[in-house]
Design an enzyme around this catalytic site. Structure first.
Site, PDB file in Angstrom:
ATOM      1  N   SER A  60      -0.532 -10.028 -16.753  1.00 45.42           N
ATOM      2  CA  SER A  60      -0.727  -8.643 -17.173  1.00 45.42           C
ATOM      3  C   SER A  60      -1.532  -8.622 -18.478  1.00 45.42           C
ATOM      4  O   SER A  60      -2.634  -9.177 -18.520  1.00 45.42           O
ATOM      5  CB  SER A  60       0.631  -7.949 -17.301  1.00 45.42           C
ATOM      6  OG  SER A  60       0.490  -6.557 -17.289  1.00 45.42           O
ATOM      7  N   ASP A 132      -3.142  -7.402  10.065  1.00 43.95           N
ATOM      8  CA  ASP A 132      -3.482  -8.782   9.708  1.00 43.95           C
ATOM      9  C   ASP A 132      -3.112  -9.749  10.834  1.00 43.95           C
ATOM     10  O   ASP A 132      -3.084 -10.964  10.637  1.00 43.95           O
ATOM     11  CB  ASP A 132      -2.787  -9.175   8.406  1.00 43.95           C
ATOM     12  CG  ASP A 132      -1.284  -8.898   8.442  1.00 43.95           C
ATOM     13  OD1 ASP A 132      -0.687  -8.978   9.539  1.00 43.95           O
ATOM     14  OD2 ASP A 132      -0.702  -8.585   7.391  1.00 43.95           O
ATOM     15  N   ASP A 136       5.051  -9.253  10.411  1.00 40.69           N
ATOM     16  CA  ASP A 136       6.029  -9.999   9.620  1.00 40.69           C
ATOM     17  C   ASP A 136       6.571  -9.174   8.461  1.00 40.69           C
ATOM     18  O   ASP A 136       7.227  -9.712   7.562  1.00 40.69           O
ATOM     19  CB  ASP A 136       5.383 -11.291   9.085  1.00 40.69           C
ATOM     20  CG  ASP A 136       4.115 -11.001   8.298  1.00 40.69           C
ATOM     21  OD1 ASP A 136       3.712  -9.824   8.219  1.00 40.69           O
ATOM     22  OD2 ASP A 136       3.522 -11.957   7.760  1.00 40.69           O
ATOM     23  N   ILE A 138       4.789  -7.868   6.163  1.00 41.35           N
ATOM     24  CA  ILE A 138       3.919  -8.049   4.992  1.00 41.35           C
ATOM     25  C   ILE A 138       2.502  -7.578   5.341  1.00 41.35           C
ATOM     26  O   ILE A 138       1.945  -7.987   6.364  1.00 41.35           O
ATOM     27  CB  ILE A 138       3.858  -9.536   4.563  1.00 41.35           C
ATOM     28  CG1 ILE A 138       5.273 -10.077   4.302  1.00 41.35           C
ATOM     29  CG2 ILE A 138       2.990  -9.699   3.328  1.00 41.35           C
ATOM     30  CD1 ILE A 138       5.331 -11.597   4.192  1.00 41.35           C
ATOM     31  N   ASP A 273       0.708  -4.838  -6.037  1.00 42.13           N
ATOM     32  CA  ASP A 273       0.814  -4.464  -7.454  1.00 42.13           C
ATOM     33  C   ASP A 273       0.444  -2.996  -7.633  1.00 42.13           C
ATOM     34  O   ASP A 273      -0.673  -2.590  -7.316  1.00 42.13           O
ATOM     35  CB  ASP A 273      -0.135  -5.357  -8.267  1.00 42.13           C
ATOM     36  CG  ASP A 273       0.033  -5.196  -9.776  1.00 42.13           C
ATOM     37  OD1 ASP A 273       0.516  -4.144 -10.234  1.00 42.13           O
ATOM     38  OD2 ASP A 273      -0.335  -6.152 -10.492  1.00 42.13           O
ATOM     39  N   HIS A 313       3.785  -6.427  -9.312  1.00 46.17           N
ATOM     40  CA  HIS A 313       3.071  -6.753 -10.540  1.00 46.17           C
ATOM     41  C   HIS A 313       3.607  -8.049 -11.162  1.00 46.17           C
ATOM     42  O   HIS A 313       4.745  -8.080 -11.611  1.00 46.17           O
ATOM     43  CB  HIS A 313       3.191  -5.597 -11.533  1.00 46.17           C
ATOM     44  CG  HIS A 313       2.412  -5.798 -12.791  1.00 46.17           C
ATOM     45  ND1 HIS A 313       1.051  -6.019 -12.781  1.00 46.17           N
ATOM     46  CD2 HIS A 313       2.782  -5.834 -14.100  1.00 46.17           C
ATOM     47  CE1 HIS A 313       0.624  -6.162 -14.020  1.00 46.17           C
ATOM     48  NE2 HIS A 313       1.651  -6.056 -14.836  1.00 46.17           N
TER      49      HIS A 313
HETATM   50 CA   LIG Z   1       1.591  -8.504   8.620  1.00 45.18          CA
END
Ligand SMILES: [Ca+2]
Length: 416
Positions: A60, A132, A136, A138, A273, A313
């Site tokens: 940061s 993507d 999952d 994410i 973030d 972050h």
């Molecule tokens: Ca994914």
């Protein structure tokens, strides 16, 4: 070493800067460099020998400080580990005020109450998780998601204000997810990414914009505590560009002196973030590339940048994403006495050890394994997931097998 950078305050308080040009310079770069010089003197005297290698690790503002020191004094460090750097002070801070204003005032029809942030997060994840290619939980490449905000629009059948958004609230959503562009299509600052919603309460959940935005303008830029965020205009950004109080912005993209002396820079940024958009680090990387590649200076031999899918972050995750790689503050998040990556204390799983191996033995950091422990504060309870992080513009691609095991992934170019 560490330093208070020349003043005492909490991390979100900028009131100390009012009419203090020298203290602003101290915060911008001078206290850091002076402290480094003194620390090296003490180390040489105490050990009665020369220093072999010097390293920096910070996130940061700490990331900004590492980049700034490297730019002003390329010989201070042999290796720099810079996380989520707040390098673009003159734009980041005004944007922080601007972003907060999108969702204000709280009694406006366009205001999105923080209780709706989890609803938005769930819809973004529902639409974007698979973009993507791996379901999952994410969002590993937000840019590949073609998000349709109107899926959240309240209808005649669904008027429940706790589970849908009105048309004015949808408009606010567009502002949040779009880059800040001002007069004559001038790019000012990148947007918050899809997937950052879990951390929105920090900059978007209050009844005023965050003090790191408002107080920067009041106490750092204008020296006018009476300035109101409601009066924000592009003029503030232009003034910040012109004055850059304290010379804090770390925007000297020509870091060829550091490269030429054999210095190594590892940079990372969480893709979830919501305090500093990861796009600001991508912007930084691309500007270093555009500055140096035409002059024959390749980046890969000395500068590598890792995006961390699902990381908030500087550290942590709301979606069980592997985020732990011994970056700045990671061990402290585990608890007192933790160090490196518990159970995996090697250069494959520890970014600082990886940087040292690169600097001292010439082993480039082609990937870093990030870890999600089952319990973030008790690594002994075991590992939930591990996955490689890849040097930009590569990204981890699933090649088959258990998605929670690192060897099921490989780094590939994000374009072909
Ligand atoms: Ca994914």
């Amino acid at each position: 070493m560490s330093t208070n950078t020349g003043h005492n305050s909490t991390s979100g308080d900028i009131t100390w800067a009012l009419n203090q040009p020298e203290q602003k310079i101290d915060w911008g770069y001078r206290a850091m460099h002076g402290s480094i010089v003194l620390a090296k003197d003490i180390i040489r005297a105490y050990y009665a020998s020369s220093i072999k290698y010097s390293y920096y690790s910070g996130c940061s503002t700490g990331g900004r400080q590492g980049l700034k020191e490297l730019q002003l004094h390329p010989d201070s460090f042999d290796g720099v580990l810079a996380g989520a750097p707040a390098w673009w002070t003159s734009h980041l801070q005004p944007w922080t005020a601007k972003l907060g204003s999108y969702n204000l005032p709280v009694n406006a029809s366009h205001h999105i109450p923080p209780t709706l942030f989890p609803v938005i997060a769930a819809e973004v994840l529902r639409q974007c998780d698979g973009s993507d290619d791996v379901e999952d939980g994410i969002i590993s490449d937000p840019a590949r998601c073609n998000f349709y905000p109107e899926a959240l629009l309240c209808s005649a059948a669904n008027t429940n204000a706790s589970s849908c958004l009105t048309a004015p609230q949808i408009s606010t959503l567009y502002q949040i997810y779009n880059d800040y562009v001002d007069t004559n299509q001038t790019f000012v600052f990148p947007a918050l990414p899809l997937g950052s919603e879990p951390q929105w309460p920090v900059l978007l959940g209050g009844s005023n914009p965050h003090p790191l935005g408002t107080q920067y303008v009041q106490y750092f830029l204008l020296n006018d505590p009476n300035w109101r965020w409601q009066d924000f205009s592009y003029r503030i950004v232009e003034l910040a560009d012109q004055l850059d109080p304290g010379n804090a912005t770390a925007d000297d993209f020509d870091m060829s002196d550091f490269a030429a002396r054999g210095g190594k820079l590892l940079m990372y940024h969480g893709l979830a973030d919501a305090l500093i958009p990861p796009g600001s680090s991508e912007y930084f990387y691309k500007h270093v590339l555009k500055t140096l590649l035409p002059r024959g200076v390749e980046l890969a031999p000395w500068y590598r940048f890792f995006l961390v899918p699902g990381m908030l972050h500087c550290g942590g995750t709301a979606v069980n994403a592997p985020w732990y790689f011994a970056g700045s503050g990671h061990a402290a998040a585990v608890g007192t006495g933790a160090y490196s990556t518990p159970g995996f204390e090697d250069a494959r799983h520890d970014a600082l050890l990886a940087l040292m191996q690169w600097t001292e033995n010439g082993v480039p950091v082609d990937e870093l394994i990030a870890t999600k422990f089952r319990n973030d504060t008790n690594p002994a309870a075991g590992v939930l997931r591990q996955r490689p992080l890849c040097p930009y513009p590569r990204q981890a691609v699933h090649r088959g097998g258990d998605v929670d095991l690192p060897d099921s992934w490989e780094c590939q170019m994000l374009y072909s």
